[in-house]
Motif scaffolding. Structure first.
Motif, PDB file in Angstrom:
ATOM      1  N   PRO A  88      27.450  38.195  26.590  1.00 42.16           N
ATOM      2  CA  PRO A  88      28.137  39.366  27.145  1.00 42.16           C
ATOM      3  C   PRO A  88      28.124  39.392  28.677  1.00 42.16           C
ATOM      4  CG  PRO A  88      26.733  40.036  25.333  1.00 42.16           C
ATOM      5  CD  PRO A  88      26.396  38.604  25.630  1.00 42.16           C
ATOM      6  N   CYS A  89      27.032  38.914  29.277  1.00 41.18           N
ATOM      7  CA  CYS A  89      26.977  38.900  30.743  1.00 41.18           C
ATOM      8  C   CYS A  89      27.807  37.759  31.320  1.00 41.18           C
ATOM      9  CB  CYS A  89      25.529  38.855  31.223  1.00 41.18           C
ATOM     10  SG  CYS A  89      24.718  40.473  31.030  1.00 41.18           S
ATOM     11  N   GLN A  90      27.947  36.666  30.588  1.00 41.27           N
ATOM     12  CA  GLN A  90      28.861  35.607  31.025  1.00 41.27           C
ATOM     13  C   GLN A  90      30.280  36.163  31.090  1.00 41.27           C
ATOM     14  OE1 GLN A  90      28.215  32.490  28.173  1.00 41.27           O
ATOM     15  NE2 GLN A  90      26.367  31.754  29.187  1.00 41.27           N
ATOM     16  N   ALA A  91      30.651  36.950  30.081  1.00 45.83           N
ATOM     17  CA  ALA A  91      31.980  37.570  30.065  1.00 45.83           C
ATOM     18  C   ALA A  91      32.119  38.572  31.211  1.00 45.83           C
ATOM     19  CB  ALA A  91      32.239  38.251  28.724  1.00 45.83           C
TER      20      ALA A  91
ATOM     21  N   ARG B  47      34.219  39.911  36.623  1.00 45.78           N
ATOM     22  CA  ARG B  47      33.936  40.198  38.030  1.00 45.78           C
ATOM     23  C   ARG B  47      34.657  39.188  38.927  1.00 45.78           C
ATOM     24  NH1 ARG B  47      27.843  40.025  40.202  1.00 45.78           N
ATOM     25  NH2 ARG B  47      27.772  42.151  39.447  1.00 45.78           N
ATOM     26  N   ARG B  48      34.603  37.926  38.562  1.00 43.56           N
ATOM     27  CA  ARG B  48      35.260  36.891  39.366  1.00 43.56           C
ATOM     28  C   ARG B  48      36.776  37.083  39.373  1.00 43.56           C
ATOM     29  NH1 ARG B  48      31.388  31.915  37.441  1.00 43.56           N
ATOM     30  NH2 ARG B  48      29.697  32.398  38.901  1.00 43.56           N
ATOM     31  N   LEU B  49      37.349  37.427  38.220  1.00 44.55           N
ATOM     32  CA  LEU B  49      38.788  37.694  38.167  1.00 44.55           C
ATOM     33  C   LEU B  49      39.153  38.878  39.055  1.00 44.55           C
ATOM     34  CD1 LEU B  49      39.644  37.277  34.373  1.00 44.55           C
ATOM     35  CD2 LEU B  49      40.218  35.725  36.253  1.00 44.55           C
ATOM     36  N   ARG B  50      38.352  39.937  38.975  1.00 41.80           N
ATOM     37  CA  ARG B  50      38.605  41.136  39.776  1.00 41.80           C
ATOM     38  C   ARG B  50      38.487  40.821  41.269  1.00 41.80           C
ATOM     39  NH1 ARG B  50      34.816  44.028  37.768  1.00 41.80           N
ATOM     40  NH2 ARG B  50      33.354  43.685  39.453  1.00 41.80           N
ATOM     41  N   ASN B  51      37.457  40.058  41.665  1.00 33.80           N
ATOM     42  CA  ASN B  51      37.280  39.698  43.080  1.00 33.80           C
ATOM     43  C   ASN B  51      38.433  38.833  43.571  1.00 33.80           C
ATOM     44  OD1 ASN B  51      34.919  41.151  43.125  1.00 33.80           O
ATOM     45  ND2 ASN B  51      33.580  39.368  43.013  1.00 33.80           N
TER      46      ASN B  51
ATOM     47  N   ALA C  86      41.490  38.850  42.417  1.00 32.59           N
ATOM     48  CA  ALA C  86      42.666  39.729  42.540  1.00 32.59           C
ATOM     49  C   ALA C  86      42.588  40.548  43.821  1.00 32.59           C
ATOM     50  CB  ALA C  86      42.764  40.643  41.322  1.00 32.59           C
ATOM     51  N   HIS C  87      41.385  41.051  44.166  1.00 31.27           N
ATOM     52  CA  HIS C  87      41.217  41.811  45.416  1.00 31.27           C
ATOM     53  C   HIS C  87      41.518  40.925  46.619  1.00 31.27           C
ATOM     54  CE1 HIS C  87      39.822  45.433  43.563  1.00 31.27           C
ATOM     55  NE2 HIS C  87      38.673  44.931  43.139  1.00 31.27           N
ATOM     56  N   GLU C  88      41.049  39.684  46.574  1.00 29.14           N
ATOM     57  CA  GLU C  88      41.298  38.760  47.684  1.00 29.14           C
ATOM     58  C   GLU C  88      42.788  38.469  47.829  1.00 29.14           C
ATOM     59  OE1 GLU C  88      38.858  35.243  47.386  1.00 29.14           O
ATOM     60  OE2 GLU C  88      37.045  36.459  47.103  1.00 29.14           O
ATOM     61  N   ARG C  89      43.469  38.266  46.706  1.00 31.25           N
ATOM     62  CA  ARG C  89      44.910  38.002  46.762  1.00 31.25           C
ATOM     63  C   ARG C  89      45.652  39.199  47.353  1.00 31.25           C
ATOM     64  NH1 ARG C  89      43.791  35.621  41.891  1.00 31.25           N
ATOM     65  NH2 ARG C  89      44.565  37.371  40.690  1.00 31.25           N
ATOM     66  N   ARG C  90      45.276  40.411  46.927  1.00 28.12           N
ATOM     67  CA  ARG C  90      45.908  41.618  47.455  1.00 28.12           C
ATOM     68  C   ARG C  90      45.647  41.756  48.953  1.00 28.12           C
ATOM     69  NH1 ARG C  90      44.774  44.100  42.416  1.00 28.12           N
ATOM     70  NH2 ARG C  90      42.771  44.837  43.148  1.00 28.12           N
ATOM     71  N   ALA C  91      44.412  41.468  49.366  1.00 30.66           N
ATOM     72  CA  ALA C  91      44.071  41.577  50.787  1.00 30.66           C
ATOM     73  C   ALA C  91      44.871  40.579  51.607  1.00 30.66           C
ATOM     74  CB  ALA C  91      42.572  41.363  50.988  1.00 30.66           C
ATOM     75  N   LEU C  92      45.011  39.369  51.094  1.00 30.63           N
ATOM     76  CA  LEU C  92      45.794  38.357  51.803  1.00 30.63           C
ATOM     77  C   LEU C  92      47.277  38.746  51.875  1.00 30.63           C
ATOM     78  CD1 LEU C  92      44.289  35.006  50.487  1.00 30.63           C
ATOM     79  CD2 LEU C  92      44.196  35.893  52.829  1.00 30.63           C
ATOM     80  N   SER C  93      47.809  39.266  50.794  1.00 22.97           N
ATOM     81  CA  SER C  93      49.232  39.629  50.775  1.00 22.97           C
ATOM     82  C   SER C  93      49.513  40.803  51.706  1.00 22.97           C
ATOM     83  CB  SER C  93      49.699  39.932  49.362  1.00 22.97           C
ATOM     84  OG  SER C  93      49.106  41.111  48.877  1.00 22.97           O
ATOM     85  N   THR C  94      48.592  41.735  51.881  1.00 19.20           N
ATOM     86  CA  THR C  94      48.828  42.858  52.776  1.00 19.20           C
ATOM     87  C   THR C  94      48.681  42.430  54.235  1.00 19.20           C
ATOM     88  OG1 THR C  94      46.529  43.586  52.582  1.00 19.20           O
ATOM     89  CG2 THR C  94      48.138  44.624  51.114  1.00 19.20           C
ATOM     90  N   ARG C  95      47.835  41.419  54.513  1.00 14.24           N
ATOM     91  CA  ARG C  95      47.690  40.933  55.884  1.00 14.24           C
ATOM     92  C   ARG C  95      48.928  40.155  56.326  1.00 14.24           C
ATOM     93  NH1 ARG C  95      42.282  37.983  55.338  1.00 14.24           N
ATOM     94  NH2 ARG C  95      41.288  39.603  54.160  1.00 14.24           N
ATOM     95  N   HIS C  96      49.570  39.458  55.392  1.00 15.34           N
ATOM     96  CA  HIS C  96      50.723  38.642  55.728  1.00 15.34           C
ATOM     97  C   HIS C  96      52.039  39.400  55.586  1.00 15.34           C
ATOM     98  CE1 HIS C  96      48.295  35.141  56.272  1.00 15.34           C
ATOM     99  NE2 HIS C  96      47.751  35.276  55.083  1.00 15.34           N
ATOM    100  N   ALA C  97      52.018  40.616  55.155  1.00 13.79           N
ATOM    101  CA  ALA C  97      53.249  41.385  54.955  1.00 13.79           C
ATOM    102  C   ALA C  97      53.721  42.048  56.210  1.00 13.79           C
ATOM    103  CB  ALA C  97      53.035  42.437  53.883  1.00 13.79           C
TER     104      ALA C  97
END
Length: 144
Positions: free
Chosen positions: A119-122, A127-131, A133-144
């Protein structure tokens, strides 16, 4: 049986208390099913010793340490990680931290050096997927 070993109870002592040979007990630990009478005998030993100190009941320190070392090497969970209602379910898994399957459970595993349970592996994967996604959003807002 595994939780008793984590607590320092040698499997030979558990076997003797349950009226089994050590070889029979070893086979039971990997068996898909266990005869009801045997399960009751082992459960009675577990109930009697799960919260007891092996040393108080005559287990030599060297034997208790060996049992703990074997249990640690095998990755067995302690008494408190098991739910008494599901411990006999072959699909049951221990809740090592009291928060397994959550981000806090992941953190507790890491803090205490406990290998991640499924369960903690999942939860770590989420957590890694969420992080990411946050990084992708942060990058897209900086380049917009």
């Amino acid at each position: 049986m595994q939780a008793l070993a984590v607590a320092g109870w040698p499997l030979s002592r558990v076997a003797r208390e349950a009226g089994l040979s050590p070889n029979s007990l070893a086979r039971l630990m990997t068996a898909a099913t266990v005869p009801a009478a045997t399960a009751r005998a082992v459960a009675a030993v577990y109930d009697r010793y799960s919260l007891a100190s092996p040393g108080v009941h005559g287990v030599a320190l060297v034997h208790a340490r060996a049992a703990r070392a074997r249990a640690t090497a095998a990755g067995w969970a302690p008494h408190g990680a098991w739910d008494d209602d599901t411990i006999d379910d072959p699909a049951a898994i221990p809740n090592w931290t009291g928060h397994c399957g959550t981000a806090r459970g992941v953190d507790l595993h890491e803090r205490h050096g406990i290998p991640l349970c499924p369960p903690c592996q999942a939860a770590l994967y989420r957590r890694r997927l969420r992080n990411a996604a946050h990084e992708r959003r942060a990058l897209s807002t900086r380049h917009a």
